[in-house]
Design an enzyme around this catalytic site. Structure first.
Site, PDB file in Angstrom:
ATOM      1  N   TYR B 107       0.819  -1.218   0.000  1.00 18.08           N
ATOM      2  CA  TYR B 107       0.000   0.000   0.000  1.00 18.08           C
ATOM      3  C   TYR B 107       0.852   1.267   0.000  1.00 18.08           C
ATOM      4  O   TYR B 107       0.463   2.282  -0.561  1.00 18.08           O
ATOM      5  CB  TYR B 107      -0.975  -0.003   1.182  1.00 18.08           C
ATOM      6  CG  TYR B 107      -2.172  -0.868   0.898  1.00 18.08           C
ATOM      7  CD1 TYR B 107      -3.021  -0.563  -0.167  1.00 18.08           C
ATOM      8  CD2 TYR B 107      -2.456  -1.988   1.663  1.00 18.08           C
ATOM      9  CE1 TYR B 107      -4.109  -1.364  -0.456  1.00 18.08           C
ATOM     10  CE2 TYR B 107      -3.542  -2.800   1.385  1.00 18.08           C
ATOM     11  CZ  TYR B 107      -4.378  -2.483   0.325  1.00 18.08           C
ATOM     12  OH  TYR B 107      -5.436  -3.260   0.026  1.00 18.08           O
ATOM     13  N   GLU B 206       2.754 -30.292  15.456  1.00 21.31           N
ATOM     14  CA  GLU B 206       2.142 -29.858  14.191  1.00 21.31           C
ATOM     15  C   GLU B 206       0.759 -29.250  14.383  1.00 21.31           C
ATOM     16  O   GLU B 206       0.480 -28.160  13.902  1.00 21.31           O
ATOM     17  CB  GLU B 206       2.052 -31.027  13.196  1.00 21.31           C
ATOM     18  CG  GLU B 206       1.260 -30.642  11.940  1.00 21.31           C
ATOM     19  CD  GLU B 206       1.103 -31.776  10.935  1.00 21.31           C
ATOM     20  OE1 GLU B 206       1.869 -32.756  11.004  1.00 21.31           O
ATOM     21  OE2 GLU B 206       0.210 -31.668  10.071  1.00 21.31           O
ATOM     22  N   ASP B 258       2.156 -35.312  12.205  1.00 21.68           N
ATOM     23  CA  ASP B 258       1.430 -36.438  11.619  1.00 21.68           C
ATOM     24  C   ASP B 258       2.422 -37.298  10.867  1.00 21.68           C
ATOM     25  O   ASP B 258       3.446 -36.812  10.388  1.00 21.68           O
ATOM     26  CB  ASP B 258       0.375 -35.947  10.615  1.00 21.68           C
ATOM     27  CG  ASP B 258      -0.824 -35.296  11.309  1.00 21.68           C
ATOM     28  OD1 ASP B 258      -0.963 -35.478  12.538  1.00 21.68           O
ATOM     29  OD2 ASP B 258      -1.600 -34.608  10.613  1.00 21.68           O
TER      30      ASP B 258
END
Lengths: 713, 380
Positions: B107, B206, B258
């Site tokens: 911006y 995780e 995982d």
């Protein structure tokens, strides 16, 4: 009743013997070859008439039997009885029934075809006589469905004795028997137009012809006896025709409809002007300002030579007919005398292969022998036919034609717009003169602004400079002109702005910097818009023993619609072809050319898309049309391939031009880039290093200099 | 005008000085070139996988030697102007002790009129270029005061973080055991933080679900550790936070993800050796001494989780194959290659929470204690 259905009459076997009365040669010697074809009646598809159907439905099923018997009854027509029905039909009768074959299948097309035939004849006659053609075409509205067409030329005229036959007999003419490039081929056209007029209005063809200043002008009113294919003279007189030294005028009244737009007479005339820049054409159509196509070039097309047929181009039947008709003493003399490219040695070789003697008598050649002879001819190698019989339009004339067309299209649009605004007070003749002056001026003022250069990298800037210079000049000139004219006549102030060559010193420089180089194409300014034009004429080639030569030209840019399919203008022996574009080998060649390879959009199997006008022309001693209406060229591979080669060359040049344009646009963008972003580099460095504004400005100047230098390197 | 933050740590002040000098040097170089009538250029390491090398000694991905030279030409004028504008912005941020996110910077460019960025990806690319350009001076993007937008991850456990009040520079002591059911959120800028801890290790988790389970049961108290929720692929600040914890407090880092190609080759590998795409910053952000606690492929068998697995998707398999073939992390670590191959062979994946099959707190009571008995057996 059920035994003899009402439909029976119409199911009678009609056997027709078509007798194509061979038109007399110039000497008047007539020959007749007749061909008969027996057709068997087919009774299977007979449907009972409605009244009978009622009966059948009412009758009990057992009574259906007579239907079967009936079929057998019908089969019992005897050969003798059939023989009584068999008779000659004249060619005129045949075409009366099959007028679509000649291009008279609907009212608007009939008008176009008639004019086309008359104009073809006029141009052919003028060229053969070495006269720069000056042709007047007038369409007069008699009623909504009836028009009179009038075509008048300054050709050599027709001698009194021939006038009735030329206009009142089908298949009569000078062009069918010679292998020579001309617009007309068969000797059907103008008499068919007369026949169509006679058929739809009962009015005769009105002809005036004059062969010289001190000769009388003959006026004929002619009709055709369609059963005998013979002219009937309704009126004959010597008239005053003072305004013409020589020439021919033909008027035909017919059922027709006239409209503008695509495939119209208007378009046809426009196209004729493109392919015949040596002709002056005046065109008067109902409800429209007259259009005058000035003579763009004074050079007449090269005179074409008549050639003898090439042995590889003939068929067995023709060979047999030639054997019968030849005056040659023996077979060897026949082969050498009647064909082109047959030397004594070649004749010897042919006869040897056929197992015949060159000394053999022509009359003694049996059909079996003639067939052997035919095969031997095709097995023997010989030189290609001579090509001096061809007169292509030529690259410079094609480009002239394109220029004229672009100017005409522009002015036609402008005129139409003007007329829509207000009906003009000026008389039609004035309008015509003004239009002509405009065209002449516009053409004179077309300037080749840029010569396409072969150098891929350099020159772009030069071209750009030339362009902008020319544009600036044009603008200046335009303003001057407008001011001057505004003083004189108000109406003329609206004249189209054109790029002007007659400018001071700088103007000359522009013109000099751009000599015409045909091998690359050039950019011209048409009404202030750049248009790329190029043309390619290929060397002559041969199909089926007939020499032919193709040409292609294209215009890109200007007023042409950028999102539209390309406009394809097809010409055969300088005659524009308007109908059956899809069926024509020439449009096929355009579609089969891979335009995408030349930076032009193209949907698969379609015409290319873009501001593109493509002209294709085939010149041949015998153009293979798909029908007598001469609207489409047959698909001979040799022709399609040649056309593709010509189009590909045009495409390569176009692609060079498009890429150069693109590069120029890029350059412009880059120049803008410098202007846009360099100040930001100055400002950012100032932000970081906190130096003063004068230092910053110096930096920006320096940097701009560096980049400008590198850009021009 | 952004408010000036007064306080800078000593380290920060040192980094800022280097940053300003680097920016000034680059600008002066360009200025000098132009005034000599030469085309200026900017040199930066080539970013992208083709220019990434794995340094097995250091244990992370490093950017190679290929350089990209951006010479100022007509075509590059826009990008060049934008790069300099961005550098000027960075200098201003450093001077005023402020910061800007990628979005902020985008911006900010709207003031540059013609040179403004039309879309954020354009400004991100320029920012990455500048970052790579200054990485050679050991200046990170954070040092240039460009901070990531994403939040850093959650922390709970035996750790005290010492931050500073942005206005006054006064010390703020944050006790990460005192967040109740909540957690301390890693800020996007972590360089100024100081740590105090008695924990024995850092457990990088995780999923936030697993983090919550362990935290709500005060697992950190039981195991004397610091729990960090990675929340998927860890953000830069989270990686930097863990890295600093590991470096400065000499703590081992154990990863708990995982058991699938994504958890292993994306999350864990990124944490440990960094990502291939941002190799120029890896040396700040990777955690080379992290090791892999679980869920290992072998765990699926050891803990009888076969019936709590899901089939590997085609993308999973493709990812695994790709990693085995091209990822230097796997070609360097034979143990990992073997484990990954085993996983592909089994054709299944298991989530951390699959352990709940044996009871919700099985992970606390059985799995982790058992695993932690033998950290040496962890996958590298």
């Amino acid at each position: 009743m059920s035994k003899k259905p009402a439909t029976k009459r119409s199911q009678k076997p009609q056997q027709q013997a078509l007798s194509f009365a061979e038109p007399a040669k110039k000497a008047g010697k007539a020959e007749t070859a007749s061909r008969s074809k027996a057709s068997h009646a087919h009774a299977a598809a007979v449907k009972p008439a409605p009244a009978d159907a009622e009966k059948v439905r009412e009758a009990p099923p057992v009574e259906a039997a007579p239907q079967v018997a009936d079929t057998k009854v019908r089969m019992r027509v005897t050969a003798e009885k059939m023989g009584t029905q068999q008779r000659d039909i004249s060619i005129s009768e045949f075409f009366t029934k099959n007028r679509h074959l000649l291009g008279f299948d609907n009212a608007s097309r009939a008008l176009l075809t008639s004019i086309k035939e008359a104009v073809d004849n006029s141009l052919d006659a003028c060229e053969e006589a070495g006269i720069p053609p000056h042709i007047l075409i007038r369409i007069t509205e008699i009623s909504e469905t009836r028009y009179r067409m009038h075509v008048e030329d300054n050709g050599p005229g027709i001698i009194k004795a021939q006038i009735p036959k030329v206009f009142g007999k089908l298949l009569y003419g000078s062009k069918f028997h010679r292998l020579r490039q001309s617009r007309g081929q068969q000797g059907i056209g103008i008499s068919a137009a007369g026949m169509y007029g006679q058929l739809t209005t009962g009015k005769p063809v009105v002809v005036i012809s004059k062969t010289g200043a001190d000769k009388p002008a003959h006026n004929y009113h002619l009709t055709i006896d369609t059963t005998q294919n013979k002219p009937v003279i309704a009126h004959e007189a010597v008239v005053e025709w003072p305004h013409k030294e020589h020439g021919t005028s033909v008027e035909i009244e017919m059922e027709a409809s006239y409209k503008g737009g695509r495939k119209s007479v208007d378009e046809f005339i426009q196209m004729v002007a493109v392919a015949n820049p040596h002709a002056r054409i005046e065109y008067f159509a109902p409800g429209k300002a007259p259009v005058i196509y000035p003579q763009v070039t004074t050079e007449l097309p090269k005179e074409t030579k008549e050639i003898k047929p090439h042995p590889h181009g003939i068929e067995l039947g023709i060979l047999q007919r030639m054997l019968q008709g030849s005056m040659a003493r023996n077979l060897g003399g026949f082969l050498q005398g009647e064909f082109s490219r047959v030397s004594a040695a070649v004749a010897e070789e042919i006869c040897k292969t056929a197992g015949l003697s060159t000394a053999g008598q022509l009359k003694k050649v049996t059909p079996a022998e003639s067939e052997r002879l035919y095969q031997a001819i095709n097995q023997t190698k010989m030189m290609a036919p001579p090509t001096n019989c061809l007169a292509p339009i030529g690259e410079p004339a094609l480009i002239d034609g394109l220029k004229a067309l672009l100017v005409q299209r522009h002015i036609a649009e402008e005129e139409a717009a003007q007329r829509r605004k207000a009906e003009e007070a000026a008389s039609a003749a004035d309008a015509a003169q003004r239009a002509e002056a405009k065209v002449t001026e516009a053409l004179k003022n077309i300037v080749t602004v840029a010569q396409e250069s072969d150098d891929e990298d350099g020159e772009a800037d030069e071209v750009e400079d030339d362009l902008s210079k020319a544009k600036k000049l044009a603008k200046q000139k335009d303003v001057q002109k407008k001011l001057a004219r505004a003083k004189e006549v108000e109406a003329q102030a609206e004249a189209a702005p054109v790029a002007d060559a007659e400018a001071p010193a700088e103007g000359d420089a522009v013109a000099e910097a751009a000599p015409t180089n045909l091998a690359l194409g050039s950019v011209i300014n048409v009404f202030d818009k750049p248009v790329f034009v190029t043309a390619v004429t290929r060397s002559p080639r041969v199909y089926r023993g007939n020499p032919f030569q193709v040409e292609a030209a294209l215009a890109y840019g200007g007023d042409l619609g950028a999102d539209e399919l390309a406009t394809v203008c097809r010409f055969a022996n300088r005659v524009p072809l308007l109908y059956q574009q899809g069926a024509c080998a020439m449009s096929q060649a355009v579609m089969r050319t891979n335009w995408r390879g030349y930076d032009v959009e193209q949907a698969r199997g379609a015409l290319p898309t873009g501001p593109l006008l493509i002209v294709v022309h085939i010149a041949s001693v015998w153009v293979p049309f798909t029908s007598e209406a001469k609207e489409a060229v047959a698909h001979y591979d040799e022709i399609i391939n040649e056309l593709k080669f010509a189009l590909q060359e045009c495409g390569r040049r176009l692609s060079r031009h498009i890429r150069r344009r693109r590069r120029m646009a890029d350059e412009m963008k880059k120049a803008k880039y410098i202007e846009k972003y360099i100040p930001h580099i100055g400002a950012a460095l100032q932000d970081i290093l906190k130096f003063n504004d004068s230092k910053r400005d110096k930096l920006v100047d320096e940097l701009t200099g560096i980049l400008e230098r590198s850009r021009n390197m | 005008m952004a408010e000036t933050r007064k306080h800078r740590s000593a380290q920060q002040a040192k980094n800022d000085k280097i940053a300003i000098k680097s920016i000034d040097d680059s600008a002066s170089y360009i200025y000098g070139k132009i005034m000599k009538g030469q085309k200026p250029e900017i040199e930066m390491p080539l970013r992208g996988l083709s220019n990434v090398v794995y340094d097995s000694k250091k244990g992370y991905f490093e950017i190679g030697r290929s350089k990209k030279v951006r010479t100022l030409t007509v075509n590059t004028a826009k990008t060049f102007a934008q790069t300099l504008r961005m550098m000027a912005l960075s200098k201003e941020l450093v001077v005023t002790n402020d910061f800007a996110t990628k979005r902020d910077a985008y911006y900010q460019s709207k003031n540059w009129r013609d040179a403004k960025f039309d879309e954020q990806p354009e400004s991100d690319t320029v920012m990455d270029d500048i970052e790579a350009m200054f990485a050679v001076h050991d200046i990170s993007r954070e040092d240039l005061r460009f901070v990531p937008q994403e939040h850093g991850g959650a922390v709970a456990g035996e750790l005290t973080v010492i931050d500073r009040d942005m206005e006054t520079g006064k010390k703020i002591v944050i006790d990460c055991t005192k967040f109740g059911s909540g957690a301390y959120s890693v800020p996007s800028f972590v360089e100024q933080l100081e740590f105090k801890t008695n924990a024995k290790f850092v457990l990088a988790i995780e999923t936030h679900g697993m983090f919550q389970r362990l935290q709500s049961h005060n697992y950190w108290k039981k195991a004397h550790c610091i729990l960090v929720s990675l929340n998927g692929v860890p953000s830069r600040s989270c990686r930097r936070f863990v890295r600093r914890l590991s470096d400065e407090c000499k703590l081992p880092v154990y990863a708990f993800t995982d058991c699938d190609p994504y958890g292993i080759s994306n999350i864990y590998r990124t944490l440990k050796v960094g990502s291939g795409n941002a190799a120029h910053i890896n040396r700040f952000f990777c955690v080379p001494n992290a090791t892999y606690l679980g869920l290992a492929p072998q765990d699926i068998i050891d803990y009888e989780l076969q019936d709590a697995t899901h089939k590997l998707s085609e993308i999973d398999i493709k990812r695994a194959r790709d990693a085995l073939k091209n990822d230097p992390f796997f070609t360097e670590h034979k143990a990992w290659a073997k484990a990954m191959e085993m996983l592909v062979k089994m054709g299944v994946r298991a989530e951390q929470q699959a352990l709940s099959k044996h009871g919700l707190n099985f992970v606390i009571d059985e799995y982790l204690p058992a695993k932690l008995k033998k950290p040496s057996a962890f996958l590298p």
